[in-house]
Design an enzyme around this catalytic site. Structure first.
Site, short mmCIF file in Angstrom:
data_model
loop_
_atom_site.label_atom_id
_atom_site.label_comp_id
_atom_site.label_asym_id
_atom_site.label_seq_id
_atom_site.Cartn_x
_atom_site.Cartn_y
_atom_site.Cartn_z
N SER A 1 0.87 -1.18 0.00
CA SER A 1 0.00 0.00 0.00
C SER A 1 0.90 1.23 0.00
O SER A 1 2.07 1.14 0.40
CB SER A 1 -0.85 -0.01 1.28
OG SER A 1 -1.45 1.25 1.49
N TYR B 1 -2.57 -0.96 10.43
CA TYR B 1 -2.44 -1.11 8.97
C TYR B 1 -1.09 -0.60 8.48
O TYR B 1 -0.39 -1.28 7.72
CB TYR B 1 -3.59 -0.35 8.30
CG TYR B 1 -3.74 -0.58 6.82
CD1 TYR B 1 -4.48 -1.65 6.33
CD2 TYR B 1 -3.17 0.30 5.89
CE1 TYR B 1 -4.64 -1.85 4.96
CE2 TYR B 1 -3.33 0.11 4.53
CZ TYR B 1 -4.06 -0.97 4.07
OH TYR B 1 -4.22 -1.16 2.71
#
Ligand code: NAD
Length: 260
Positions: A142, A155
């Site tokens: 990401s 995350y």
């Protein structure tokens, strides 16, 4: 181009994983889908892929937060498909909350799914790749593997961890024909982001439309969501001979987000 190869794509019942699975199948790879789905949903997805691309399609409903379940999934793939040539570690979830309120159970789940699952699939898959002298491991990281945002402690930690794991596996596989790389998408409009829009609206006290415009796409200079088709196409390239020298790379697909 990928006829005769087997690809396992974790978290491929929707979103980015499904886009990657379809793109690899379109190139002739047999594909094992994975994710949380009912038997009927899994059967429908398998049929969709095998009918559209003429490849063998499998499915594992393993809960990838559980190392024993991952062992079971890898055993199924070895038995029914011979082994994994292309491993895409993609399954992931998100939780948005200030760190002082971040539920410990969500932290544990995100680290287990978004980071540890990739360690387990990789450690089990790589001996077969080394033996064959060819393997491709693609980790869906990401933009949050490279930069942070508030309220996403687990995350961001997991995705930075995936970047490190990618580099280590790249070094260990380098002389065995195994390549390991990470793709770092910016925002892609998938079910994961839909949920995040609602959570971010709540955390920041603004509307969902404001979140899309002022929070998500504000970070993305192109002002466009990345598409699952684009990520699928890039994954296919990473499995092609033209990408043989790309190894241990943490590659952005984010419309310029982390260039800022
Ligand atoms: P998604 O919600 O569409 O898909 C998630 C997949 O993971 C589904 O197949 C789901 O069944 C599976 N899954 C969830 N929990 C699981 C569990 N416990 N065990 C097994 N499978 C499980 O999400 P997405 O947006 O396509 O995200 C896929 C990956 O891409 C994630 O790693 C995510 O962090 C990453 N990513 C997404 C975006 C984005 O904007 N959507 C951006 C960057 C990175």
């Amino acid at each position: 181009m990928l006829k005769g190869k087997t690809a396992l794509v974790t978290g491929s019942t929707s979103g980015i994983g499904l886009g990657i699975a379809k793109a690899l199948a379109e190139q002739g790879a047999d594909v094992i889908l994975s994710g949380l789905a009912t038997d009927a949903e899994a059967d429908a997805l398998k049929a969709e892929i095998s009918d559209a691309y003429g490849v063998k399609a499998g499915f594992s409903g393993a809960n990838l937060t559980d190392p024993d379940a991952i062992e079971g999934m890898m055993g199924y793939v070895a038995r029914d498909f011979g082994g994994v040539d292309i491993l895409v570690n993609n399954a992931g979830v998100q939780h948005v909350s200030p760190i002082e309120d971040f539920p410990v159970s969500r932290w544990d789940l995100i680290i287990a799914l978004n980071l540890s699952a990739a360690f387990h699939t990789t450690r089990i898959a790589i001996p077969y790749m080394k033996e064959k002298g060819w393997g491709r491991i693609i980790n869906t990281a990401s933009a949050h593997a490279l930069v942070a945002s508030p309220f996403k402690s687990a995350y961001v930690a997991a995705k930075h961890g995936i970047a490190g794991l990618t580099k280590v596996v790249a070094l260990e596989g380098a002389e065995h024909g195994v390549r390991c790389n990470a793709i770092c998408p910016g925002y892609v409009y998938t079910p994961l982001v839909e949920g995040q829009v609602a959570d971010t609206a709540k955390a920041r006290g603004i509307s969902e439309e404001d979140v899309k415009r002022d929070v998500l796409l504000a970070a993305q200079p192109t002002k466009e969501f990345v598409t699952t088709d684009q990520i699928g196409a890039f994954s296919v390239f990473l499995c092609s001979p033209g990408a043989d020298s790309i190894n241990g790379a943490i590659m952005s697909m984010d419309g310029g987000w982390v260039a800022q």
